[in-house]
Scaffold this active site. Structure first.
Site, short mmCIF file in Angstrom:
data_model
loop_
_atom_site.label_atom_id
_atom_site.label_comp_id
_atom_site.label_asym_id
_atom_site.label_seq_id
_atom_site.Cartn_x
_atom_site.Cartn_y
_atom_site.Cartn_z
N GLY A 496 44.01 -24.98 25.26
CA GLY A 496 44.54 -25.88 24.24
C GLY A 496 45.45 -26.91 24.84
O GLY A 496 45.55 -27.04 26.07
N GLY A 499 52.73 -29.06 24.30
CA GLY A 499 53.58 -30.22 24.09
C GLY A 499 53.48 -31.23 25.22
O GLY A 499 53.52 -32.43 24.98
N GLY A 501 51.11 -31.09 27.99
CA GLY A 501 49.91 -31.15 28.79
C GLY A 501 48.97 -30.02 28.41
O GLY A 501 49.32 -29.15 27.61
N ASP A 614 61.78 -26.73 18.60
CA ASP A 614 60.40 -27.02 18.25
C ASP A 614 59.68 -25.75 17.84
O ASP A 614 58.55 -25.51 18.25
CB ASP A 614 59.69 -27.72 19.41
#
Ligand code: NAG
Ligand code: NAG
Ligand code: NAG
Ligand code: NAG
Ligand code: NAG
Ligand code: NAG
Ligand code: NAG
Ligand code: NAG
Length: 804
Positions: A496, A499, A501, A614
């Site tokens: 996937g 954030g 890379g 985050d």
């Protein structure tokens, strides 16, 4: 109750008077051996107990309904007995008295009296009351007036203005010794505040004044809908007391041996005490926290470091963030032969009351220094207000001296260390030690580490400084090895997009799987965040945080190796109509608990406040057993200070999870993480994205939708239909309320993660009522058009901006 014949016989033979389970000790009765008094409703029990592995016995009162034996009061704190069967508690001349093996009176209520008729009753609030005469006569003596280390509900922390006496809550000496320790809690009636005193004489912390509802520096007390605190101040006395609104809630305040005031709540369902809050909050203020020769620095991680030439006494303890063992010299050398020098450190002179006394030492600083150099027993000196002091930091009296790396308000102390002359540092040995400690416990990793590790000789392109790399105690991986593990970063191996890379799956020799995050080389600004992440996460160890297992580099490109999470991220499950069926309520509840624990560790337990900034469902990864682990620390900030606050010139984070004060003003705190946590909880319950909602016009976000349902008193309508069968509506309600409490508009109103964990084990009735959440009444302020149409975009972290 069931008693064997031999026990019955034993009871009748030796102690004929006290009946089993009685709450009263009368004249001519004795309490001995393992006999106890039990309060009427069975809340408290009094008898002999033995703290930990200590050989000593004490008369104490403990919670009868609490599974882990928890002592709330001790009678003979300073004078233990060794044999409970020949020692006994009796009433003599109207006093309660403890006689030891030799029939010596070793503890007494010590009232001048000769009353013939007296009795002692253990009440259900934990108060032990001595009365003369009938049962209705007023108490002559009560344990609530002689508290030990626990402040129980209903107890008064009192200052008596007429007699100028006060109640003092004092710490135990150690976990196995209830004798009066160094720290105490008392009332400062002049300022209507609580103070923690060190050695009875030096004020060490204060709570700020009482403002009618709470002490100004303990805002946590405002979560007071569970307790009714009151501070009474009249012409006779000044005191603090508190009651739980629901008397079945078990909670206590204790003065801990480390100088921390703890508020604890018992959770019946988890069978453990939860720490609701503790004071003082500043880590370096904890007395002797870093031990001998340890230096405390709030801004460093770990908090404590050893002075030059010293190393942790126990590396194991040190790695577990238990620093009080302190540091020892790396090389024990002959103090007479080796050359010495002094290094400067700082300490808080006010703790040492003996300090002002003249010790007949040289008056001149140069002499003070050279005489310390001459004496082996002196390993530090200070020169304050023209007074010379020699210290032996290894001596018991001085060991709790807190050293600081720098603080303008503190005094200087010079520590004696060996002068570096003969024999350079053996760098090779250091490197090997670094690897070994870095992968302790992970044997397979060690072997990989050793295979792939190369000493990187000053290669100019390293972005991490020499210092950074030293701090990194994790293995370095050759780029070649990473390339082959990921089949040259093949698309098939791509897991996937994180954030900063892409993330790949890598398989190393021996079937060792890892998640490999490749930091995109274009993003210059990412470098700083990358370094941040590496240094930070390498130090964090918690079962609910993703573990960094190694790192690699290629020119400007950097690579992080994490533990591999076969089940990927939480959002993949909860927002997918098929996969969500695999997450029943019990699993979801465990996931909520896990995220809360991981976040608490970041905020508090890691001895350093880390704000994730985050947190979102896609940053919560699931291992093969569906245990949640928080990941992606690229934006995390280490903060210091009481509230753990900071501010940024530009905001980074993810819309939908960002707290309003952060999104609007860029001010972040642990409470902005709590907000994000609240959003994740609501998402887990509802199976819907926070930001997906405004499209379907019912409400413009999940938060406002949930609030609407709450106001209409049908909150369970929020529940994911996939949960219809497995849900435990009480637990769902509890999580829902906690979720709503976390997204409240005012950060002050939001609970801390400590409270969240406590509340996860509480009854719904004990939880405060949530206030209106953020973003409900206000229009969205952001003008950015990009996220208005595309809810998917909102899940991406905004990374262009850079922190201050
Ligand atoms: C206690 O015992 C003494 C002598 O054994 C007796 O005289 C006295 O009346 C007793 N007191 C009570 C309250 O039972
Ligand atoms: C009381 O102590 C005796 C002797 O140590 C022991 O055998 C007995 O089991 C104890 N009784 C209870 C109820 O703990
Ligand atoms: C008992 O009380 C007397 C007078 O009230 C006092 O002088 C004495 O020190 C006390 N003894 C103890 C052990 O507290
Ligand atoms: C605590 O204070 C007492 C006197 O009040 C003093 O004798 C003792 O040395 C002090 N303890 C420490 C550790 O400074
Ligand atoms: C809280 O305690 C105070 C004093 O103990 C009492 O006067 C007050 O009524 C209590 N409040 C509630 C809501 O129980
Ligand atoms: C203070 O003490 C006096 C004398 O015991 C008593 O009369 C008075 O009521 C007390 N005041 C308060 C507010 O309790
Ligand atoms: C008080 O708490 C107990 C258990 O914690 C619960 O069973 C009871 O319903 C609560 N009572 C009230 C009035 O909230
Ligand atoms: C300042 C201070 O308390 N220093 C003490 C440290 O320990 C030595 C040895 O026990 C004492 O002599 C000092 O007074």
């Amino acid at each position: 109750m069931m008693l064997t014949i031999s026990q019955l016989f034993f009871c009748f033979l030796i102690i004929p008077h006290l009946s089993y389970g009685a709450d009263t000790l009368a004249v001519n009765q004795t309490l001995s051996g393992n006999q106890t008094l039990v309060s009427l409703d069975g809340n408290f029990e009094l008898g002999f107990f033995k703290p930990g592995n200590s050989p000593n016995y004490y008369i104490g009162i403990w919670y009868k309904k609490v599974k882990t034996k928890t002592v709330a009061w001790v009678a003979n704190r300073e004078t233990p007995v060794f044999d409970t069967f020949s020692s006994r508690l009796i009433i003599i001349d109207g006093n309660m008295v403890l006689l030891d093996e030799l029939n010596t009176q070793i503890w007494s209520t010590n009232i001048s009296s000769t009353a013939a008729l007296a009795s002692v009753v253990l009440q259900d609030d934990g108060n032990l009351i001595l009365r003369h005469g009938s049962n209705s006569s007023p108490p002559i003596w009560q344990s609530f007036d002689h508290p030990t280390h626990t402040l129980l509900p209903g107890m008064k922390l009192l200052y008596n203005k007429r007699t100028n006496t006060k109640h003092i809550i004092s710490s135990w000496k150690s976990a196995e010794n209830p004798a009066v320790g160094l720290f105490s809690l008392e009332i400062d009636h002049d300022y209507k505040q609580l103070v923690i005193m060190w050695n009875r004489s030096v004020q060490y912390w204060s709570s700020g004044s009482w403002d009618g509802q709470f002490f100004s520096w303990i805002p946590e007390m405002r979560l007071g809908s569970i307790y009714n605190f009151s501070y009474i101040d009249n012409e006779n006395e000044s005191y603090l007391t508190y009651y739980p609104y629901n008397s079945s809630v078990i909670s206590r305040f204790i003065m801990d041996i480390s100088g921390q005031l703890w508020r604890l709540a018992w959770s019946e369902s988890y069978e453990q005490w939860f720490l609701v809050w503790s004071q003082p909050e500043k880590n370096c203020d904890v007395y002797g926290g870093c031990g001998a020769f340890g230096v405390c620095n709030e801004q460093m991680f770990p908090l404590c470091s050893c002075l030059t030439d010293f190393e942790p006494r126990s590396l194991t303890d040190w790695n577990l963030n238990s620093f009080s063992g302190g540091c020892v010299r790396k090389n024990e050398q002959n103090c007479k032969i080796n050359k010495h020098m002094f290094v400067l450190s700082y300490f808080r002179a006010s703790f040492f009351s003996a300090f002002t006394e003249n010790e007949a030492l040289p008056l001149d600083e140069a002499e003070c220094r050279s005489s310390c150099l001459d004496q082996c027993v002196c390993n530090a000196y200070s020169f304050i207000s023209n007074k010379c002091h020699h210290w032996n930091l290894e001596s018991l009296d001085n060991i709790s001296l807190n050293l600081f790396s720098y603080d303008a308000n503190l005094e200087r102390i010079y520590i004696k260390v060996f002068a570096p002359d003969d024999g350079k540092n053996n760098t090779k040995a250091l490197l090997v030690a670094g690897i070994v400690s870095g992968c302790s416990g992970l044997v397979f990793l060690c072997s990989i580490g050793v295979i792939f590790y190369r000493r990187m000789k000053s290669r100019g392109q390293w972005v991490l400084s020499e210092e950074d790399r030293k701090a990194l105690d994790i293995p370095f991986f050759e780029f070649k090895a990473i390339v082959s593990a990921t089949h040259n970063f093949s698309l098939a191996n791509k897991l996937g997009q994180g954030g900063f890379g892409p993330v790949y799956k890598g398989t190393f020799p021996g079937e060792v799987e890892m998640a490999i995050k490749r930091l995109s080389s274009q993003s210059r600004q990412g470098l700083k965040e990358f370094k941040n992440e590496v240094l930070l996460i390498a130090k964090l160890q918690h079962r609910n945080l993703i573990r960094l297992l190694g790192y690699g580099m290629k020119n400007q490109e950097m690579i992080l190796l994490y533990e591999y999470m076969p089940n990927k991220s939480l959002d993949r499950f909860i927002f997918d109509r098929t996969l969500c069926m695999r997450l029943d309520w019990a699993l979801r509840f465990d996931i909520i608990m896990g995220i809360a624990r991981g976040l608490l560790y970041l905020h508090q337990d890691s001895r350093l406040r880390i704000i994730h900034r985050d947190l979102k469902a896609s940053n919560v990864l699931l291992d093969k057993d569906m245990n949640p682990k928080i990941s992606d620390f690229g934006l995390a900030k280490i903060v210091k200070g009481k509230e753990g606050e900071g501010s940024l010139t530009r905001v980074v984070g993810t819309y939908g999870y960002m707290a309003p004060e952060y999104a609007l003003n860029g001010s972040f705190s642990v409470k902005s993480d709590v907000f994000s946590f609240g959003v994740v909880v609501l998402e887990i319950i509802s199976g819907t994205r926070n930001t997906g909602y405004y499209r379907n016009k019912e409400a413009f976000s999940l938060v406002s939708y949930a609030w609407g349902l709450w106001k209409e008193r049908k909150p369970l309508n929020l529940l994911d239909t996939a949960l219809a069968k497995s849900c435990n509506s009480i637990e769902v309600m509890r999580c829902l309320i906690i979720g709503l409490l976390c997204v409240q508009e005012d950060p002050q109103d939001r609970p801390t993660m400590t409270s969240v964990l406590a509340m996860l084990g509480m009854d719904i009735e004990s939880l405060p009522d949530p206030k209106e959440p953020a973003f409900v009444s206000k229009k969205r302020v952001h003008s950015s058009a990009s996220y208005a149409n595309e809810s998917e975009i909102n899940q991406l972290t905004i990374t262009q901006a850079e922190g201050r």
